[in-house]
Design a protein around this motif. Sequence first.
Motif, PDB file in Angstrom:
ATOM      1  N   GLN A  45       0.812  -1.217   0.000  1.00  0.00           N
ATOM      2  CA  GLN A  45       0.000   0.000   0.000  1.00  0.00           C
ATOM      3  C   GLN A  45       0.846   1.269   0.000  1.00  0.00           C
ATOM      4  N   ARG A  46       2.155   1.130  -0.157  1.00  0.00           N
ATOM      5  CA  ARG A  46       3.016   2.318  -0.178  1.00  0.00           C
ATOM      6  C   ARG A  46       2.634   3.235  -1.329  1.00  0.00           C
ATOM      7  N   SER A  47       2.750   4.525  -1.064  1.00  0.00           N
ATOM      8  CA  SER A  47       2.349   5.516  -2.064  1.00  0.00           C
ATOM      9  C   SER A  47       3.396   5.724  -3.157  1.00  0.00           C
ATOM     10  N   GLY A  48       4.619   5.257  -2.906  1.00  0.00           N
ATOM     11  CA  GLY A  48       5.669   5.457  -3.896  1.00  0.00           C
ATOM     12  C   GLY A  48       6.710   4.368  -3.799  1.00  0.00           C
ATOM     13  N   PRO A  49       7.626   4.313  -4.775  1.00  0.00           N
ATOM     14  CA  PRO A  49       8.655   3.275  -4.775  1.00  0.00           C
ATOM     15  C   PRO A  49       9.720   3.553  -3.724  1.00  0.00           C
ATOM     16  N   GLY A  50      10.440   2.520  -3.364  1.00  0.00           N
ATOM     17  CA  GLY A  50      11.526   2.674  -2.407  1.00  0.00           C
ATOM     18  C   GLY A  50      11.650   1.449  -1.529  1.00  0.00           C
ATOM     19  N   PRO A  51      12.779   1.312  -0.867  1.00  0.00           N
ATOM     20  CA  PRO A  51      13.045   0.079  -0.120  1.00  0.00           C
ATOM     21  C   PRO A  51      12.473   0.050   1.295  1.00  0.00           C
ATOM     22  N   TYR A  52      11.961   1.193   1.791  1.00  0.00           N
ATOM     23  CA  TYR A  52      11.576   1.268   3.192  1.00  0.00           C
ATOM     24  C   TYR A  52      10.059   1.229   3.367  1.00  0.00           C
ATOM     25  N   PHE A  53       9.606   1.271   4.608  1.00  0.00           N
ATOM     26  CA  PHE A  53       8.193   1.081   4.886  1.00  0.00           C
ATOM     27  C   PHE A  53       7.318   2.083   4.132  1.00  0.00           C
ATOM     28  N   ALA A  54       7.761   3.335   4.092  1.00  0.00           N
ATOM     29  CA  ALA A  54       6.976   4.373   3.433  1.00  0.00           C
ATOM     30  C   ALA A  54       7.484   4.696   2.033  1.00  0.00           C
ATOM     31  N   GLY A  55       8.493   3.973   1.569  1.00  0.00           N
ATOM     32  CA  GLY A  55       9.041   4.252   0.245  1.00  0.00           C
ATOM     33  C   GLY A  55      10.512   4.591   0.302  1.00  0.00           C
ATOM     34  N   PRO A  56      10.913   5.763  -0.206  1.00  0.00           N
ATOM     35  CA  PRO A  56      12.339   6.062  -0.330  1.00  0.00           C
ATOM     36  C   PRO A  56      13.011   6.499   0.959  1.00  0.00           C
ATOM     37  N   ASP A  57      12.242   6.981   1.937  1.00  0.00           N
ATOM     38  CA  ASP A  57      12.837   7.578   3.131  1.00  0.00           C
ATOM     39  C   ASP A  57      12.755   6.636   4.324  1.00  0.00           C
ATOM     40  N   PHE A  58      13.874   6.474   5.016  1.00  0.00           N
ATOM     41  CA  PHE A  58      13.933   5.680   6.238  1.00  0.00           C
ATOM     42  C   PHE A  58      13.148   6.394   7.333  1.00  0.00           C
ATOM     43  N   GLY A  59      12.317   5.636   8.059  1.00  0.00           N
ATOM     44  CA  GLY A  59      11.490   6.253   9.089  1.00  0.00           C
ATOM     45  C   GLY A  59      11.446   5.438  10.365  1.00  0.00           C
ATOM     46  N   MET A  60      10.581   5.863  11.279  1.00  0.00           N
ATOM     47  CA  MET A  60      10.508   5.261  12.597  1.00  0.00           C
ATOM     48  C   MET A  60      10.050   3.798  12.534  1.00  0.00           C
ATOM     49  N   VAL A  61       9.148   3.468  11.617  1.00  0.00           N
ATOM     50  CA  VAL A  61       8.717   2.073  11.484  1.00  0.00           C
ATOM     51  C   VAL A  61       9.895   1.204  11.067  1.00  0.00           C
ATOM     52  N   ASP A  62      10.761   1.720  10.235  1.00  0.00           N
ATOM     53  CA  ASP A  62      11.957   0.977   9.835  1.00  0.00           C
ATOM     54  C   ASP A  62      12.869   0.729  11.032  1.00  0.00           C
ATOM     55  N   ALA A  63      12.995   1.730  11.900  1.00  0.00           N
ATOM     56  CA  ALA A  63      13.813   1.559  13.108  1.00  0.00           C
ATOM     57  C   ALA A  63      13.261   0.461  13.997  1.00  0.00           C
ATOM     58  N   VAL A  64      11.947   0.295  14.016  1.00  0.00           N
ATOM     59  CA  VAL A  64      11.317  -0.744  14.825  1.00  0.00           C
ATOM     60  C   VAL A  64      11.540  -2.128  14.232  1.00  0.00           C
ATOM     61  N   PHE A  65      11.486  -2.243  12.911  1.00  0.00           N
ATOM     62  CA  PHE A  65      11.539  -3.563  12.298  1.00  0.00           C
ATOM     63  C   PHE A  65      12.948  -4.055  11.998  1.00  0.00           C
ATOM     64  N   GLY A  66      13.939  -3.172  12.004  1.00  0.00           N
ATOM     65  CA  GLY A  66      15.314  -3.646  11.849  1.00  0.00           C
ATOM     66  C   GLY A  66      15.665  -4.725  12.877  1.00  0.00           C
ATOM     67  N   PRO A  67      15.414  -4.497  14.178  1.00  0.00           N
ATOM     68  CA  PRO A  67      15.684  -5.523  15.183  1.00  0.00           C
ATOM     69  C   PRO A  67      14.783  -6.752  15.056  1.00  0.00           C
ATOM     70  N   VAL A  68      13.571  -6.581  14.545  1.00  0.00           N
ATOM     71  CA  VAL A  68      12.673  -7.724  14.347  1.00  0.00           C
ATOM     72  C   VAL A  68      13.310  -8.718  13.386  1.00  0.00           C
ATOM     73  N   PHE A  69      13.722  -8.242  12.236  1.00  0.00           N
ATOM     74  CA  PHE A  69      14.276  -9.131  11.220  1.00  0.00           C
ATOM     75  C   PHE A  69      15.652  -9.678  11.610  1.00  0.00           C
ATOM     76  N   ARG A  70      16.385  -8.932  12.436  1.00  0.00           N
ATOM     77  CA  ARG A  70      17.739  -9.367  12.810  1.00  0.00           C
ATOM     78  C   ARG A  70      17.726 -10.731  13.517  1.00  0.00           C
ATOM     79  N   TYR A  71      16.658 -10.999  14.285  1.00  0.00           N
ATOM     80  CA  TYR A  71      16.562 -12.304  14.942  1.00  0.00           C
ATOM     81  C   TYR A  71      16.759 -13.449  13.950  1.00  0.00           C
ATOM     82  N   PHE A  72      16.218 -13.277  12.764  1.00  0.00           N
ATOM     83  CA  PHE A  72      16.166 -14.392  11.822  1.00  0.00           C
ATOM     84  C   PHE A  72      17.466 -14.582  11.057  1.00  0.00           C
ATOM     85  N   ASP A  73      18.386 -13.630  11.162  1.00  0.00           N
ATOM     86  CA  ASP A  73      19.715 -13.868  10.625  1.00  0.00           C
ATOM     87  C   ASP A  73      20.384 -15.010  11.381  1.00  0.00           C
ATOM     88  N   VAL A  74      20.016 -15.171  12.660  1.00  0.00           N
ATOM     89  CA  VAL A  74      20.525 -16.268  13.479  1.00  0.00           C
ATOM     90  C   VAL A  74      19.630 -17.491  13.381  1.00  0.00           C
TER      91      VAL A  74
END
Length: 236
Positions: A143-172
């Motif tokens: 449902q993102r309004s524009g292209p980009g690698p982050y939750f809201a598109g091109p700009d890194f935001g607070m939701v990205d800061a929350v999910f970085g540690p979430v996904f890190r668990y699964f690297d292990v």
Amino acid sequence: MTGAVAAPGLTLVSHALCPYVQRVAIVLHEKGLAFERRTIDLAHKPDWFLALSPLGKTPVLQVRGQSLFESAVICEYLDEVATPALHPQDPLQRARHRAWMEFGSAVLGSIGAFYSAPDEATLQARAHDLRGRFVQIEDALGQRSGPGPYFAGPDFGMVDAVFGPVFRYFDVIDPLPGMADLGLWQGLPRVAHWRAALAARTSVQQAVGADYAEGLRTFLRARGSALSRRMGAVAA
């Protein structure tokens, strides 16, 4: 921290594995704020820490002699006092992002239930729960309004800061026996792309120490859970 802005009095009281500490550290790095990190053992909480944290949890951010606790509160404070802003300017979108931050905390709860599952049947059930969470995220990313690698598109935001540690668990966790069979990530291309973008982000990388992965493996082995037994099989 290279290029960090001097910020006298900023001390982040941490636990080495705490994902909530990581989200605060990510925000501090994104804003270029210099800070001291003071790591404690939550199994043996020092009296000085209990005096700072009414809930007895990390993180705590000490700011000019005052203490802030709860990661969401700390992140909101940092977004008010330092640039760049990590929340959208539009009030509706800002509220939506705050809701997804809370969703991220719920995902962390599901991860805890997963790695603590006492037997294989419960592990499978908790994996199913996690998979459902990731499907919801896949839909939200669509449902993102524009292209980009982050939750809201091109700009890194607070939701990205929350999910970085979430996904890190699964690297292990992902390399463990049978994890691929649980199908946590199958058919979730947007989640996979987001996860990779967050893992490559410097602030996300800097939020943990070099010994994080081994520390997490040690923690998981000690749980006496179904996942612990899988790890024991690998060690054997």
